[in-house]
Scaffold this motif. Structure first.
Motif, mmCIF file in Angstrom:
data_model
loop_
_atom_site.group_PDB
_atom_site.id
_atom_site.type_symbol
_atom_site.label_atom_id
_atom_site.label_comp_id
_atom_site.label_asym_id
_atom_site.label_seq_id
_atom_site.Cartn_x
_atom_site.Cartn_y
_atom_site.Cartn_z
ATOM 1 N N ALA A 82 0.868 -1.181 0.000
ATOM 2 C CA ALA A 82 0.000 0.000 0.000
ATOM 3 C C ALA A 82 0.904 1.230 0.000
ATOM 4 C CB ALA A 82 -0.907 0.012 1.221
ATOM 5 N N GLU A 83 0.434 2.276 -0.654
ATOM 6 C CA GLU A 83 1.181 3.523 -0.697
ATOM 7 C C GLU A 83 0.541 4.520 0.258
ATOM 8 O OE1 GLU A 83 3.149 6.015 -4.182
ATOM 9 O OE2 GLU A 83 0.946 6.093 -4.254
ATOM 10 N N LEU A 84 1.381 5.159 1.050
ATOM 11 C CA LEU A 84 0.966 6.222 1.959
ATOM 12 C C LEU A 84 0.935 7.522 1.166
ATOM 13 C CD1 LEU A 84 0.433 6.734 5.000
ATOM 14 C CD2 LEU A 84 2.872 7.147 5.230
ATOM 15 N N GLU A 107 -1.471 2.916 8.836
ATOM 16 C CA GLU A 107 -0.876 1.578 8.744
ATOM 17 C C GLU A 107 -1.921 0.508 9.051
ATOM 18 O OE1 GLU A 107 2.533 1.808 11.325
ATOM 19 O OE2 GLU A 107 3.678 3.012 9.868
ATOM 20 N N ASP A 108 -2.766 0.746 10.055
ATOM 21 C CA ASP A 108 -3.845 -0.201 10.359
ATOM 22 C C ASP A 108 -4.806 -0.323 9.181
ATOM 23 O OD1 ASP A 108 -2.859 -0.780 12.894
ATOM 24 O OD2 ASP A 108 -4.229 0.603 13.921
ATOM 25 N N ALA A 109 -5.119 0.803 8.539
ATOM 26 C CA ALA A 109 -6.007 0.777 7.372
ATOM 27 C C ALA A 109 -5.384 -0.044 6.252
ATOM 28 C CB ALA A 109 -6.307 2.196 6.902
ATOM 29 N N ALA A 110 -4.078 0.108 6.042
ATOM 30 C CA ALA A 110 -3.392 -0.671 5.002
ATOM 31 C C ALA A 110 -3.450 -2.163 5.328
ATOM 32 C CB ALA A 110 -1.943 -0.201 4.866
ATOM 33 N N ARG A 111 -3.205 -2.510 6.584
ATOM 34 C CA ARG A 111 -3.313 -3.916 7.003
ATOM 35 C C ARG A 111 -4.724 -4.441 6.737
ATOM 36 N NH1 ARG A 111 -0.785 -1.704 11.425
ATOM 37 N NH2 ARG A 111 1.405 -2.230 11.602
ATOM 38 N N GLY A 112 -5.722 -3.612 7.049
ATOM 39 C CA GLY A 112 -7.109 -4.004 6.831
ATOM 40 C C GLY A 112 -7.439 -4.257 5.376
ATOM 41 N N LEU A 113 -6.694 -3.624 4.492
ATOM 42 C CA LEU A 113 -6.872 -3.840 3.050
ATOM 43 C C LEU A 113 -6.041 -5.020 2.551
ATOM 44 C CD1 LEU A 113 -6.748 -0.094 1.966
ATOM 45 C CD2 LEU A 113 -8.760 -1.592 1.877
ATOM 46 N N GLY A 114 -5.247 -5.622 3.446
ATOM 47 C CA GLY A 114 -4.452 -6.790 3.095
ATOM 48 C C GLY A 114 -2.989 -6.520 2.817
ATOM 49 N N ALA A 115 -2.541 -5.274 2.955
ATOM 50 C CA ALA A 115 -1.139 -4.944 2.656
ATOM 51 C C ALA A 115 -0.225 -5.464 3.762
ATOM 52 C CB ALA A 115 -0.975 -3.439 2.510
ATOM 53 N N ARG A 116 0.966 -5.862 3.351
ATOM 54 C CA ARG A 116 1.987 -6.294 4.303
ATOM 55 C C ARG A 116 3.180 -5.342 4.321
ATOM 56 N NH1 ARG A 116 2.716 -12.554 3.006
ATOM 57 N NH2 ARG A 116 4.800 -11.715 2.906
ATOM 58 N N ARG A 117 3.176 -4.385 3.403
ATOM 59 C CA ARG A 117 4.269 -3.416 3.306
ATOM 60 C C ARG A 117 3.681 -2.070 2.904
ATOM 61 N NH1 ARG A 117 9.479 -2.875 3.208
ATOM 62 N NH2 ARG A 117 10.614 -1.628 1.705
ATOM 63 N N MET A 118 4.210 -1.003 3.521
ATOM 64 C CA MET A 118 3.806 0.357 3.165
ATOM 65 C C MET A 118 4.977 1.023 2.462
ATOM 66 S SD MET A 118 1.116 2.483 3.764
ATOM 67 C CE MET A 118 0.446 2.588 5.411
ATOM 68 N N VAL A 119 4.695 1.742 1.397
ATOM 69 C CA VAL A 119 5.708 2.509 0.677
ATOM 70 C C VAL A 119 5.188 3.925 0.488
ATOM 71 C CG1 VAL A 119 6.694 0.495 -0.505
ATOM 72 C CG2 VAL A 119 4.831 1.770 -1.590
ATOM 73 N N LEU A 120 6.126 4.831 0.226
ATOM 74 C CA LEU A 120 5.735 6.214 -0.033
ATOM 75 C C LEU A 120 6.854 6.910 -0.783
ATOM 76 C CD1 LEU A 120 7.165 8.601 2.074
ATOM 77 C CD2 LEU A 120 6.182 6.945 3.647
ATOM 78 N N ASN A 121 6.495 8.016 -1.403
ATOM 79 C CA ASN A 121 7.486 8.876 -2.032
ATOM 80 C C ASN A 121 7.235 10.288 -1.561
ATOM 81 O OD1 ASN A 121 5.840 10.451 -4.172
ATOM 82 N ND2 ASN A 121 5.221 8.321 -4.476
ATOM 83 N N THR A 122 8.285 11.076 -1.540
ATOM 84 C CA THR A 122 8.152 12.458 -1.109
ATOM 85 C C THR A 122 9.281 13.281 -1.712
ATOM 86 O OG1 THR A 122 7.724 13.879 0.812
ATOM 87 C CG2 THR A 122 9.433 12.188 1.074
ATOM 88 N N ARG A 123 9.312 14.538 -1.348
ATOM 89 C CA ARG A 123 10.365 15.430 -1.823
ATOM 90 C C ARG A 123 11.399 15.632 -0.725
ATOM 91 N NH1 ARG A 123 6.153 19.630 -3.105
ATOM 92 N NH2 ARG A 123 7.450 20.853 -1.706
ATOM 93 N N LEU A 124 12.598 15.967 -1.135
ATOM 94 C CA LEU A 124 13.675 16.195 -0.174
ATOM 95 C C LEU A 124 13.414 17.407 0.719
ATOM 96 C CD1 LEU A 124 16.730 15.404 -2.468
ATOM 97 C CD2 LEU A 124 15.824 13.988 -0.604
ATOM 98 N N ASP A 125 12.716 18.424 0.206
ATOM 99 C CA ASP A 125 12.481 19.625 1.006
ATOM 100 C C ASP A 125 11.412 19.447 2.077
ATOM 101 O OD1 ASP A 125 10.493 19.560 -1.077
ATOM 102 O OD2 ASP A 125 10.040 21.658 -0.672
#
Length: 162
Positions: A82-84, A107-125
């Motif tokens: 799941a992506e944050l 994270e609990d919501a992602a688990r509830g959807l069946g995800a076992r790993r959370m990923v995300l992208n962001t900016r350096l600033d």
């Protein structure tokens, strides 16, 4: 005063106002000038928020003392990940413990959807966001997607809740 974080449609009045505030903050920081109303409208149009509802995702709104104060979403990328996304606390509510609670609820919501790993992208600033993620166990990972506002990627294994 206490935090209450619950699922909510992305297009309710409170969720929409929070999403606008989120976009205003990240766009204004990127452009180094205030975002205009038209730019915010354009940025929110077709942004994929409709996917932040079961079975493909979840959108959460956090209220502090009853006031809408925070939001965030999770989006299933595949059966395992799941992506944050759109994690935001209004400035007046920062420092009240809401960021960690929101992250835990997402994270609990992602688990509830069946995800076992959370990923995300962001900016350096976006240093505050990056600090939040690393404080809560997220580690830098190789890029899993690409786009104009993506400069660093993080991931975390989601342990089962006991």
């Amino acid at each position: 005063m206490q935090w209450i974080i619950t699922p909510e449609r992305y297009d309710t009045a409170d969720a929409t106002a929070l999403r606008r505030d989120y976009y205003d903050e990240v766009a204004s920081r990127y452009w180094r000038r205030p975002a205009t109303e038209a730019e915010m409208d354009e940025g929110l149009t077709g942004d994929g928020a409709e996917e932040l509802a079961p079975p493909t995702g979840e959108f959460l709104v956090g209220r502090y003392g009853g006031s809408p104060a925070a939001c965030g979403g999770v989006l299933l990328l595949d059966a395992e990940r799941a992506e944050l996304t759109r994690v935001f606390l209004r400035p007046a509510f920062r420092g009240t413990g809401g960021a960690g609670l929101l992250l835990g609820a997402l994270e609990d919501a992602a688990r509830g959807l069946g995800a076992r790993r959370m990923v995300l992208n962001t900016r350096l600033d976006l240093i505050e966001a990056r600090t939040l993620y690393t404080r809560h166990g997220y580690a830098e990972i190789p890029a899993y997607c690409e786009g104009p506002y993506m400069e660093i990627w993080y991931g975390k294994e989601l342990a089962a809740r006991v």
